[in-house]
Design an enzyme around this catalytic site. Sequence first.
Site, PDB file in Angstrom:
ATOM      1  N   ASP A   7       0.867  -1.191   0.000  1.00 51.76           N
ATOM      2  CA  ASP A   7       0.000   0.000   0.000  1.00 51.76           C
ATOM      3  C   ASP A   7       0.901   1.238   0.000  1.00 51.76           C
ATOM      4  O   ASP A   7       2.086   1.161   0.343  1.00 51.76           O
ATOM      5  CB  ASP A   7      -0.926   0.028   1.228  1.00 51.76           C
ATOM      6  CG  ASP A   7      -1.882   1.228   1.186  1.00 51.76           C
ATOM      7  OD1 ASP A   7      -2.424   1.527   0.100  1.00 51.76           O
ATOM      8  OD2 ASP A   7      -2.071   1.884   2.221  1.00 51.76           O
ATOM      9  N   SER A   8       0.303   2.370  -0.356  1.00 57.32           N
ATOM     10  CA  SER A   8       1.048   3.630  -0.285  1.00 57.32           C
ATOM     11  C   SER A   8       1.442   3.941   1.158  1.00 57.32           C
ATOM     12  O   SER A   8       2.383   4.686   1.395  1.00 57.32           O
ATOM     13  CB  SER A   8       0.189   4.765  -0.829  1.00 57.32           C
ATOM     14  OG  SER A   8      -0.996   4.857  -0.056  1.00 57.32           O
ATOM     15  N   TYR A  39      -0.981   8.556  -2.600  1.00 53.03           N
ATOM     16  CA  TYR A  39      -0.962   8.345  -4.052  1.00 53.03           C
ATOM     17  C   TYR A  39      -2.183   8.990  -4.714  1.00 53.03           C
ATOM     18  O   TYR A  39      -2.164   9.282  -5.893  1.00 53.03           O
ATOM     19  CB  TYR A  39      -1.017   6.847  -4.373  1.00 53.03           C
ATOM     20  CG  TYR A  39       0.289   6.087  -4.267  1.00 53.03           C
ATOM     21  CD1 TYR A  39       1.409   6.610  -3.633  1.00 53.03           C
ATOM     22  CD2 TYR A  39       0.384   4.807  -4.820  1.00 53.03           C
ATOM     23  CE1 TYR A  39       2.592   5.879  -3.538  1.00 53.03           C
ATOM     24  CE2 TYR A  39       1.554   4.073  -4.738  1.00 53.03           C
ATOM     25  CZ  TYR A  39       2.660   4.607  -4.099  1.00 53.03           C
ATOM     26  OH  TYR A  39       3.817   3.870  -4.020  1.00 53.03           O
ATOM     27  N   GLY A  40      -3.246   9.138  -3.932  1.00 55.46           N
ATOM     28  CA  GLY A  40      -4.544   9.519  -4.496  1.00 55.46           C
ATOM     29  C   GLY A  40      -4.612  10.888  -5.126  1.00 55.46           C
ATOM     30  O   GLY A  40      -5.578  11.217  -5.804  1.00 55.46           O
ATOM     31  N   CYS A  70      -4.234  -1.550  -2.258  1.00 59.18           N
ATOM     32  CA  CYS A  70      -4.396  -0.115  -2.495  1.00 59.18           C
ATOM     33  C   CYS A  70      -5.236   0.033  -3.753  1.00 59.18           C
ATOM     34  O   CYS A  70      -4.838  -0.446  -4.824  1.00 59.18           O
ATOM     35  CB  CYS A  70      -3.015   0.519  -2.686  1.00 59.18           C
ATOM     36  SG  CYS A  70      -3.071   2.257  -3.159  1.00 59.18           S
ATOM     37  N   ASN A  71      -6.394   0.664  -3.619  1.00 58.00           N
ATOM     38  CA  ASN A  71      -7.279   0.831  -4.776  1.00 58.00           C
ATOM     39  C   ASN A  71      -6.678   1.763  -5.807  1.00 58.00           C
ATOM     40  O   ASN A  71      -6.852   1.577  -7.010  1.00 58.00           O
ATOM     41  CB  ASN A  71      -8.627   1.389  -4.323  1.00 58.00           C
ATOM     42  CG  ASN A  71      -9.389   0.381  -3.501  1.00 58.00           C
ATOM     43  OD1 ASN A  71     -10.178  -0.378  -4.025  1.00 58.00           O
ATOM     44  ND2 ASN A  71      -9.132   0.341  -2.200  1.00 58.00           N
ATOM     45  N   THR A  72      -5.984   2.787  -5.325  1.00 57.92           N
ATOM     46  CA  THR A  72      -5.407   3.771  -6.239  1.00 57.92           C
ATOM     47  C   THR A  72      -4.373   3.091  -7.139  1.00 57.92           C
ATOM     48  O   THR A  72      -4.344   3.306  -8.353  1.00 57.92           O
ATOM     49  CB  THR A  72      -4.771   4.918  -5.425  1.00 57.92           C
ATOM     50  OG1 THR A  72      -5.744   5.373  -4.478  1.00 57.92           O
ATOM     51  CG2 THR A  72      -4.357   6.066  -6.302  1.00 57.92           C
ATOM     52  N   GLU A 162      -2.623   9.263   7.644  1.00 58.16           N
ATOM     53  CA  GLU A 162      -1.166   9.052   7.669  1.00 58.16           C
ATOM     54  C   GLU A 162      -0.497   9.931   8.727  1.00 58.16           C
ATOM     55  O   GLU A 162       0.494   9.550   9.333  1.00 58.16           O
ATOM     56  CB  GLU A 162      -0.547   9.343   6.286  1.00 58.16           C
ATOM     57  CG  GLU A 162      -0.902   8.317   5.221  1.00 58.16           C
ATOM     58  CD  GLU A 162      -0.224   6.963   5.419  1.00 58.16           C
ATOM     59  OE1 GLU A 162       0.962   6.922   5.783  1.00 58.16           O
ATOM     60  OE2 GLU A 162      -0.924   5.938   5.221  1.00 58.16           O
ATOM     61  N   CYS A 194     -11.144   2.578  -0.707  1.00 62.90           N
ATOM     62  CA  CYS A 194      -9.765   2.931  -0.346  1.00 62.90           C
ATOM     63  C   CYS A 194      -9.471   2.139   0.913  1.00 62.90           C
ATOM     64  O   CYS A 194     -10.284   2.134   1.849  1.00 62.90           O
ATOM     65  CB  CYS A 194      -9.644   4.431  -0.076  1.00 62.90           C
ATOM     66  SG  CYS A 194      -8.070   4.896   0.692  1.00 62.90           S
ATOM     67  N   THR A 195      -8.321   1.474   0.940  1.00 63.08           N
ATOM     68  CA  THR A 195      -8.057   0.583   2.076  1.00 63.08           C
ATOM     69  C   THR A 195      -7.771   1.335   3.378  1.00 63.08           C
ATOM     70  O   THR A 195      -7.722   0.730   4.445  1.00 63.08           O
ATOM     71  CB  THR A 195      -6.897  -0.383   1.751  1.00 63.08           C
ATOM     72  OG1 THR A 195      -5.766   0.395   1.325  1.00 63.08           O
ATOM     73  CG2 THR A 195      -7.306  -1.361   0.659  1.00 63.08           C
ATOM     74  N   HIS A 196      -7.588   2.655   3.288  1.00 63.65           N
ATOM     75  CA  HIS A 196      -7.462   3.428   4.534  1.00 63.65           C
ATOM     76  C   HIS A 196      -8.827   3.595   5.224  1.00 63.65           C
ATOM     77  O   HIS A 196      -8.885   3.774   6.443  1.00 63.65           O
ATOM     78  CB  HIS A 196      -6.923   4.837   4.246  1.00 63.65           C
ATOM     79  CG  HIS A 196      -5.444   4.907   4.027  1.00 63.65           C
ATOM     80  ND1 HIS A 196      -4.827   4.397   2.914  1.00 63.65           N
ATOM     81  CD2 HIS A 196      -4.459   5.445   4.795  1.00 63.65           C
ATOM     82  CE1 HIS A 196      -3.512   4.630   2.996  1.00 63.65           C
ATOM     83  NE2 HIS A 196      -3.269   5.263   4.127  1.00 63.65           N
TER      84      HIS A 196
HETATM   85  N1  DGL Z   1      -4.998   2.938   0.587  1.00 62.30           N
HETATM   86  C1  DGL Z   1      -4.926   3.585  -0.699  1.00 62.30           C
HETATM   87  C2  DGL Z   1      -6.128   3.184  -1.544  1.00 62.30           C
HETATM   88  O1  DGL Z   1      -6.727   2.148  -1.282  1.00 62.30           O
HETATM   89  C3  DGL Z   1      -4.709   5.056  -0.460  1.00 62.30           C
HETATM   90  C4  DGL Z   1      -4.132   5.755  -1.611  1.00 62.30           C
HETATM   91  C5  DGL Z   1      -3.423   7.032  -1.281  1.00 62.30           C
HETATM   92  O2  DGL Z   1      -2.255   6.952  -0.900  1.00 62.30           O
HETATM   93  O3  DGL Z   1      -4.006   8.093  -1.504  1.00 62.30           O
HETATM   94  O4  DGL Z   1      -6.497   3.848  -2.478  1.00 62.30           O
END
Ligand code: DGL
Length: 269
Positions: A7-8, A39-40, A70-72, A162, A194-196
Site C-alpha cells: 500500500d502507499s 498516491y490519491g 491499495c485501490n489507487t 497518515e 480505499c483501504t485506509h
Molecule cells: N490505501 C490507498 C487506496 O486504497 C490510499 C491511496 C493514497 O495513498 O491516496 O487507495
Amino acid sequence: MAVGIFDSGLGGLTVLNAVQRRLPDVEFLYFADSANAPYGVRDADDVFELTRRAVARLWEGGCDLVVLACNTASAAALRRMQEGGLPQGKRVLGVFVPLIEALTERQWGDNSPPREVEVKHVALFATPATVASRAFQRELAFRAIGVDVEAQACGGVVDAIEEGDMILAEALVRSHVDALKRKMPHPQAAVLGCTHYPLLEGTFQDALGADVKVFSQANLVAESLADYLKRHPGMLGRGAPGYLTTGNPGRVSDRATQFLRREIRFSAA
Ligand code: DGL
C-alpha cells in the site's frame, strides 16, 4: 516464505490484518511507500511508476505473489503491469474484483454476462485518482446492469490518517458523506474504495445511516486470497516476512501499532 502486501501507507494494514486472521499459517511481507503517500492526488503515470518500483522491491524480497492492497494503485497500475508482462513466476493481484463480486452477488471467477442485481444505488468513496480512473465503474459494468453509481472523491482523508490526525479524518469523512448525499440522497450501499477508510468505518456508517450497507474490502480480499492460494499453493514465495517502509520507520511503526492495537515494527525499505 511470504506473500507481499503493498500500500502507499497504512491503509493496506486493514487488509493485512484480515488476511493474517484468515490465513494464520501464511507469512506476509508488508511494504508501505510512506515517503510517497498519498498516491490519491497523483496522476496515473506517477502512481504506475511508484507501484511498479514497490512491487519490484517485494519481488526482490522473495515474494512471488503481491497483493496491491491499495485501490489507487490497483486502478492505475494493475492492468498496465499485467499487460506489460510480469517476470516469470510472479503474480500481482488487486483489490477491486473481490469487492465487486460481493456487491454483484457473484462467485469467484463467474464470467457470465452482466445481469440485474439487487442493489441499484451505490455510493463510492475513494481517492481522487481512483474516482478519476473510473476503474470501479468499468469493473462493475462487466458484471451488472442498471446500477447507478455516485462517486465521491474524498480529498484529505488519507493524508489525515497518515498524519495520525483522526479528528480531522472523521470531520472530512462526515463532510464527504454529506456531499455524496446531496448528489444521491438514498444510497442502498456504500463502497469504501480505499483501504485506509475501514479505519473510519464506524464514522462512515454513522454518517450514512444504519440502513445503508457498507462494503469494505479487508475480509473480501482475505477470502479471495485464501481461495487463490488453495488453487496456487506454489505462490507462497521464498522471502522473509516483515514490515518495510520508505518513510520514517519509528513514526510509521507507532501509527501502525496504534491502528492495529498490537506491536508492529517497520524497518527501512
Ligand atoms: N490505501 C490507498 C487506496 O486504497 C490510499 C491511496 C493514497 O495513498 O491516496 O487507495
